[in-house]
Design an enzyme around this catalytic site. Sequence first.
Site, PDB file in Angstrom:
ATOM      1  CB  SER A 109      -1.106  -0.106   1.149  1.00  0.00           C
ATOM      2  OG  SER A 109      -0.126   0.399   2.454  1.00  0.00           O
ATOM      3  CE  LYS A 131      -2.561   1.953   4.595  1.00  0.00           C
ATOM      4  NZ  LYS A 131      -1.746   0.924   5.145  1.00  0.00           N
TER       5      LYS A 131
END
Length: 208
Positions: free
Chosen positions: A124, A161
């Site tokens: 990701s 993230k």
Amino acid sequence: MTTGQRMKMRRKEIGLSAERVAEILGISPATVYRYEKGDIEKVPGDLLQPIAQALQTTPAYLMGWNPSGSSLPSNVIPLPQMREWKVLGATACGKPLHRELLDETVMAPDDIKADVVFRCVGDSMINARIFDGDAVFVRLQPEVENGQIAVVRVDDEYTLKRVYLHEDYVELRPENPVHKAIILRGHQLEPEYFEVVGLAAAFMSSLV
């Protein structure tokens, strides 16, 4: 110049203390000082290479055979002082996860401003050049600025993230359009459910 004088000059050039050099070599600081002062005139052959490595130079320079201190081309930068970093666990580059990794370490520069290392799992964060299997060096801190990459805890799992703090929600944004952002609202923002573990300060990839 004697070998000891070159040792001292080189040590000061790279900003190492005699105590740190002694620690790297597994000898006493007093022995390092005795080499530098010339009290011990001959450096044992089996110690010459480790000393040169600790001082980021070559045995040839220490012995006075190569005054430049390096046999490397001018466009090559020597490796910095390295240390063994313990990997504490895995952090997801995808869905949150937590997996303890035992008995794993990575060799990396000693001067990375970080506290812990996590191993990334997933894809990701690939547009931030962080890939599956990369080691991410994390500086432990409870807050980050909007847009910074951080390891965060969601319930009892961990993920890596970009963090965006809004008025009534938190967005954990991936760096891969295939993955959706994680949005946390309401009770999910309580400390027992969500916390910033730390800022991603550096990462290291393997070429093989």
